[in-house]
Design an enzyme around this catalytic site. Structure first.
Site, short mmCIF file in Angstrom:
data_model
loop_
_atom_site.label_atom_id
_atom_site.label_comp_id
_atom_site.label_asym_id
_atom_site.label_seq_id
_atom_site.Cartn_x
_atom_site.Cartn_y
_atom_site.Cartn_z
N HIS A 26 0.84 -1.19 0.00
CA HIS A 26 0.00 0.00 0.00
C HIS A 26 0.88 1.25 0.00
O HIS A 26 1.30 1.74 1.05
CB HIS A 26 -0.90 0.02 1.24
CG HIS A 26 -1.82 -1.16 1.33
ND1 HIS A 26 -1.38 -2.43 1.64
CD2 HIS A 26 -3.17 -1.26 1.16
CE1 HIS A 26 -2.40 -3.26 1.66
NE2 HIS A 26 -3.50 -2.58 1.37
N LEU A 116 -8.39 -2.51 11.10
CA LEU A 116 -8.43 -1.07 11.33
C LEU A 116 -9.14 -0.70 12.63
O LEU A 116 -10.15 -1.28 13.01
CB LEU A 116 -9.10 -0.38 10.15
CG LEU A 116 -8.31 -0.45 8.84
CD1 LEU A 116 -9.08 0.21 7.70
CD2 LEU A 116 -6.94 0.17 8.97
N HIS A 260 -3.86 3.40 -3.37
CA HIS A 260 -4.06 2.92 -2.00
C HIS A 260 -3.41 1.56 -1.76
O HIS A 260 -2.62 1.41 -0.84
CB HIS A 260 -5.55 2.83 -1.67
CG HIS A 260 -5.82 2.18 -0.35
ND1 HIS A 260 -5.90 2.89 0.82
CD2 HIS A 260 -6.01 0.87 0.00
CE1 HIS A 260 -6.11 2.06 1.84
NE2 HIS A 260 -6.20 0.83 1.36
N ARG A 357 -18.28 -18.02 38.96
CA ARG A 357 -18.02 -16.58 38.90
C ARG A 357 -17.73 -16.05 40.30
O ARG A 357 -16.88 -15.17 40.48
CB ARG A 357 -19.19 -15.82 38.26
CG ARG A 357 -20.51 -15.90 39.02
CD ARG A 357 -21.56 -14.95 38.48
NE ARG A 357 -22.84 -15.15 39.16
CZ ARG A 357 -23.84 -14.27 39.13
NH1 ARG A 357 -23.72 -13.14 38.46
NH2 ARG A 357 -24.97 -14.53 39.76
N GLU A 410 -17.41 -3.84 24.63
CA GLU A 410 -16.67 -5.10 24.70
C GLU A 410 -15.45 -5.12 23.77
O GLU A 410 -14.37 -5.56 24.16
CB GLU A 410 -17.59 -6.28 24.35
CG GLU A 410 -18.71 -6.53 25.34
CD GLU A 410 -19.97 -5.71 25.04
OE1 GLU A 410 -20.97 -5.89 25.76
OE2 GLU A 410 -19.95 -4.91 24.07
N ASP A 468 -33.14 -15.00 30.65
CA ASP A 468 -32.82 -14.03 29.60
C ASP A 468 -33.00 -14.62 28.20
O ASP A 468 -33.14 -13.88 27.23
CB ASP A 468 -31.39 -13.52 29.76
CG ASP A 468 -31.29 -12.44 30.83
OD1 ASP A 468 -32.33 -11.82 31.14
OD2 ASP A 468 -30.20 -12.23 31.36
N HIS A 472 -29.06 -14.36 25.14
CA HIS A 472 -28.00 -14.28 26.14
C HIS A 472 -27.39 -15.63 26.49
O HIS A 472 -26.46 -15.70 27.29
CB HIS A 472 -28.55 -13.64 27.42
CG HIS A 472 -28.74 -12.16 27.34
ND1 HIS A 472 -29.48 -11.56 26.35
CD2 HIS A 472 -28.25 -11.16 28.13
CE1 HIS A 472 -29.46 -10.24 26.54
NE2 HIS A 472 -28.72 -9.98 27.60
#
Length: 664
Positions: A26, A116, A260, A357, A410, A468, A472
């Site tokens: 590029h 990106l 490019h 958890r 996230e 849920d 979920h």
């Protein structure tokens, strides 16, 4: 005296020569950003090519990683160990100059970029790391941590959604030592971006609480001025919008998308040389240009000055000095193993049933005070992920903070934490529901690719989360994570396995570790000393029912206790059954052949896997003749206990299935 333009043209020519020789690459961005790079690296960038890993160096990140030849050219010219032969080998197998920058491959490359926006995100992480370390270690007249994070980015980086996530947070955290150059050339692969990217970028970043300035990216004086102003703004990150021409210097391809992502072509390379008044053959750089670019002498002096300051600091603050050196060397405290051992003894005398958890939080309580390098965070789910322990302090509210409230980000969270680790001195852990790991998937992959010591805490690991519903309830997620190279996936069945999984992740240097944790309570198992040691091997014999084992049940997580009940039922009917807890399949697979044969003897072909998720993965252990008890559809809304029964996770149904399948 050489002009600045002549020095920046060295970047342009090296870049187009290497790309032309490789017949791949590029050229547009390196040619367009060369003037910015010349000013930054020769006038402002604090570094030492003799020691690319000097701890107080500035960090540079090329977020638009397709412009890699710009970075390789700058590193070569500055005096890093990148030879002209390395430049000639651009994009060739096993070279120091791969297609996109890769950490651990090229001296001077801080982090792997290419997808990106992630370089920009990791830059935010590095700026966070610098700020936290300076607040923790610096003392009056001893600014031993005092450096900037510089990021080059393009239109694509700012179009990617991750840029919104991380830049919004960067402004909130007032990361004044983060300076981003936006290469605003108005061109992407498809053509002029004005047809699909019409944001008012300046207003956008002002709304994030950034300092923004717009300049001509080919005017050295404007570039110098903008950097000086940005460095004075200590409470806001800076975006320098650089209006540039893609492929600058190419008579026929500048300002066009054809420059490019493809070589200019031999004829256009010759015309560009003429246009730029560059009268040297390919890959030839005059000594006068090398001399003007070299940062080796200056870099050596800067590091020597810092070393002298650190010697004085070490005399005055010996404990802080030792701690900083320990963290820079990634050496864990010796006491950590003792704490784990005592904790496991404590757990082995308890039959308390808690979720994994919660077991994870209890482990953090044991390890946290000993590990100031441990920096946590959750994507707005801390009360559910249980990632805040008693010693957690928000970095927004406390100058010695160790916890980041990432908000619902996230993807950004994961990539930021990658940057935090690769800055040095930290081991990050980040958390969300397992099902939302999909939002972060490419950053998880990048962490694995870069062998990042990053611990992913993924809770609510199955239909057991209940009401849920399917949106979920993770089904395919554990299996797909297991397929990512270098990612170690652990799904513990109780507190002991959870503590060891944490210890494993904290110690692991080969890549990130994912902890897959339950919402619902699970049974705590008593173990022998050998069994506890074997947890570290990923898979081990939890229980044998009978002497002549002819059936093996392999289970993970909350399904291990179900496997035990199934095995007991079968044993009552006269069948000899082994239960293997496969807490980490990748860890188990890395053990020697003798141990794997001990746990899973080849002669025992009657095998059953039990996991409340996609069943496809388990073929590797049970074979085509085995039974894979799992879930290969999406879940349902309803209480977790009810759902397990509906989907066949009951002793009666599994026993019947085993008997029918193996003609018992």
């Amino acid at each position: 005296m050489l002009s600045r333009r002549h020095l920046s043209n060295a970047i342009r020519i090296l870049s187009i020569d290497a790309i032309q020789k490789a017949q791949s690459g590029h050229p547009g961005a390196p040619m367009g950003m060369a003037d910015i790079a010349e000013v930054l690296w020769r006038d402002f960038f604090k570094h030492n090519p003799n020691n690319p890993l000097w701890c107080d160096r500035d960090r540079f990140i090329l977020s638009n990683g397709h412009a890699s030849m710009l970075l390789y050219s700058v590193l070569h010219l500055s005096g890093y160990k990148i030879s002209i032969e390395d430049i000639k080998n651009f994009r060739q197998c096993f070279s120091k100059t791969p297609g996109h920058p890769e950490v651990h491959c090229t001296p001077g490359v801080e982090i792997t970029t290419g997808p990106l926006g992630q370089g920009l995100a990791s830059g935010v992480g590095m700026a966070i790391a610098e700020k936290l370390l300076s607040q923790y270690f610096n003392r009056k007249n001893f600014n031993i941590i005092n450096h900037y994070t510089w990021v080059f980015s393009g239109d694509g980086c700012l179009m990617e959604g991750i840029s919104h996530e991380v830049c919004s947070l960067a402004g909130t955290l007032e990361l004044g030592k983060l300076i981003v150059f936006y290469d605003k050339n108005g061109i992407s692969i498809d053509g002029e971006v004005s047809d699909w990217f019409t944001d008012d970028t300046k207003k956008r970043f002002l709304s994030y609480n950034w300092h923004v300035i717009e300049i001509n990216g080919h005017d050295s004086e404007e570039i110098i001025y903008s950097i000086k102003i940005a460095k004075k703004n200590v409470l806001k990150p800076s975006l320098i919008i650089c209006n540039t021409v893609i492929g600058f210097g190419s008579p026929n391809k500048s300002g066009k998308s054809i420059s490019h992502g493809a070589p200019l072509g031999e004829n256009e390379v010759l015309l560009t040389r003429k246009q730029l008044n560059w009268n040297y053959p390919p890959f030839h750089i005059p000594e006068s240009i090398y001399s003007a670019w070299s940062a080796k002498k200056k870099g050596k002096e800067i590091e020597l000055s810092w070393n002298n300051l650190f010697k004085e600091y070490s005399i005055k603050y010996p404990e802080l000095s030792k701690e900083y050196i320990r963290r820079m060397k990634e050496k864990l405290p010796n006491e950590l193993q003792t704490i784990l051992y005592n904790f496991l003894l404590e757990l082995n005398t308890s039959l308390t049933s808690i979720s994994t958890r919660e077991a994870s939080k209890n482990t953090l309580e044991k390890f946290g005070n000993l590990l100031p390098e441990l920096i946590g965070g959750s994507a707005d789910l801390a009360p559910s992920n249980l990632t805040i322990w008693s010693g957690s302090k928000s970095i927004k509210k406390c100058i010695t903070g160790n916890y980041i409230h990432y908000g619902v980000r996230e993807f950004g969270m994961t990539s930021i934490a990658n940057g935090i680790f690769h800055h040095g001195c930290f081991i990050p852990y980040t958390a969300t529901f397992l099902v939302f790991s999909d939002y972060a998937r490419n950053a998880i992959r990048m962490a694995a690719l870069m062998k990042t010591r990053h611990i992913f805490v993924y809770t609510h690991d199955s239909i057991g989360l209940g009401e849920d519903g399917p949106t979920h309830q993770p089904i395919e997620h554990i299996s797909t994570l297991r397929y990512i190279p270098n990612l170690s996936v652990w799904r513990p069945c109780d507190s002991s396995e959870t503590a060891i999984a944490w210890f494993y992740g904290i110690n692991r240097k080969l890549g990130p570790t994912a902890l897959i944790l339950s919402r619902q309570n699970v049974k705590q198992f008593l173990r022998t000393e050998d069994q506890i040691k074997n947890i570290f091997k990923g898979g081990y014999i939890l229980r044998d029912y009978g002497c002549n084992i002819n059936y093996i049940i392999i289970a993970t997580g909350s399904e291990v206790s179900l496997a035990i009940k199934v095995a007991r039922d079968l044993y009552k009917s006269g069948y000899h059954v082994r239960v293997v807890s496969m807490v980490s399949a990748d860890c188990f697979d890395s053990q020697d052949k003798k141990y794997r044969e001990l746990v899973l003897p080849k002669k025992i072909i009657n095998r059953i896997s039990i996991e409340a998720g996609s069943s496809e993965y388990w073929y590797k252990y049970v074979g085509i003749n085995g039974i894979r008890i799992g879930i290969d559809t999406f879940g349902e809304s309803g209480p977790g206990e009810s759902l397990f029964k509906i989907f066949g996770f009951s002793v009666e149904k599994i026993v019947d299935q085993i008997k029918n399948h193996f003609f018992i």
